[in-house]
Motif scaffolding. Structure first.
Motif, mmCIF file in Angstrom:
data_model
loop_
_atom_site.group_PDB
_atom_site.id
_atom_site.type_symbol
_atom_site.label_atom_id
_atom_site.label_comp_id
_atom_site.label_asym_id
_atom_site.label_seq_id
_atom_site.Cartn_x
_atom_site.Cartn_y
_atom_site.Cartn_z
ATOM 1 N N ARG A 1 0.831 -1.201 0.000
ATOM 2 C CA ARG A 1 0.000 0.000 0.000
ATOM 3 C C ARG A 1 0.867 1.255 0.000
ATOM 4 O O ARG A 1 2.067 1.196 0.260
ATOM 5 N N ILE A 2 0.206 2.371 -0.290
ATOM 6 C CA ILE A 2 0.884 3.664 -0.200
ATOM 7 C C ILE A 2 0.575 4.212 1.190
ATOM 8 O O ILE A 2 -0.589 4.501 1.487
ATOM 9 N N PRO A 3 1.569 4.339 2.055
ATOM 10 C CA PRO A 3 1.305 4.784 3.423
ATOM 11 C C PRO A 3 0.635 6.162 3.452
ATOM 12 O O PRO A 3 1.047 7.072 2.721
ATOM 13 N N GLY A 4 -0.385 6.293 4.255
ATOM 14 C CA GLY A 4 -1.047 7.581 4.437
ATOM 15 C C GLY A 4 -2.017 7.942 3.322
ATOM 16 O O GLY A 4 -2.586 9.031 3.332
ATOM 17 N N ASP A 5 -2.188 7.067 2.340
ATOM 18 C CA ASP A 5 -3.095 7.340 1.222
ATOM 19 C C ASP A 5 -4.284 6.380 1.311
ATOM 20 O O ASP A 5 -4.195 5.222 0.889
#
Lengths: 82, 146
Positions: free
Chosen positions: B64-68
């Motif tokens: 995953r894309i952290p914070g997105d």
């Protein structure tokens, strides 16, 4: 000329200048994830041994071309028998 | 030069995949068993070999894309085509809402980063030194010397 061609050309010039057989393996990986492995400076089929672990770790070989340098060396060995 | 090998990358090393994801500003979350996607298969594209529409959205690990929270995620699943290793699954609807900006149209940038990591790991283990360069086309060249 891209960085890969420049590097290979640089390798060849270095080898010609020094007369040394510097063993190197160049691995080019495109943004599409395609890989080309080019060993230089290895004698005969020792390049296959040198890249075997790398190829096994990376995945599946889809094409493997032997180059003239390998054939030339094998022919020289054949000639030496007579 | 005595042979030139062309290769297709197989995802075999989870640790290398985690490092590759990090290199692209993403993270591999081990044991995350669902990945974010559209939610149901609309039948416009075939599912990968060996999988059914019911399998979509389920995985062993996820990237995953952290914070997105908006971006879709990548599912890491065992291959079912008889070959070893893992398959990466993701939904490319609307570019995965930012996911494909990270990994490329076909996931090639993630495969590239994975390949770099695996090649370095193996060749350093085999006693080589490495130099990494990148050209204008985005190709990465690794030069290994004994």
């Amino acid at each position: 000329m891209d960085v890969y061609a420049k590097t290979v050309l640089g390798d060849i010039q270095t080898l010609k200048a020094t007369g040394n057989k510097m063993k190197q393996i160049n691995v080019l990986i495109t943004p599409e994830g395609e890989i080309t492995i080019t060993p230089t400076g290895f004698k005969g089929t020792t390049c296959n041994e040198a890249t075997r672990n790398l190829e096994r770790a990376l995945g599946t070989v889809t094409e493997d071309k032997e180059t003239s340098e390998l054939y030339e060396r094998q022919e020289q060995r054949q000639d030496a028998k007579y | 030069m005595s042979h030139v090998a062309q290769m297709e990358i197989d995802i075999l090393d989870l640790d290398a995949l985690a490092t590759a994801a990090k290199r692209l500003g993403m993270e591999l979350v081990k044991n995350q068993v669902k990945y974010k996607w559209y939610g149901h298969h609309v039948g416009d594209y075939p599912v990968p070999e060996g999988f059914t529409p019911q399998d979509l959205g389920m995985c062993l690990h996820a990237i995953r894309i952290p914070g997105d929270d908006k971006a879709y995620e990548i599912g890491v699943v065992k291959r079912r085509d008889g070959k070893p290793g893992y398959q990466l699954m993701w939904d490319f609807w609307k570019g995965g809402f930012g996911l494909m900006d990270k990994i490329g149209e076909t996931g090639g940038l993630l495969k590239q980063a994975y390949g770099v990591q695996v090649a370095k790991k193996q060749m350093l283990r085999d006693g080589y030194r490495v130099t990494e360069t990148k050209d204008k086309q985005g190709n990465i060249l690794l030069n290994f010397q004994e």
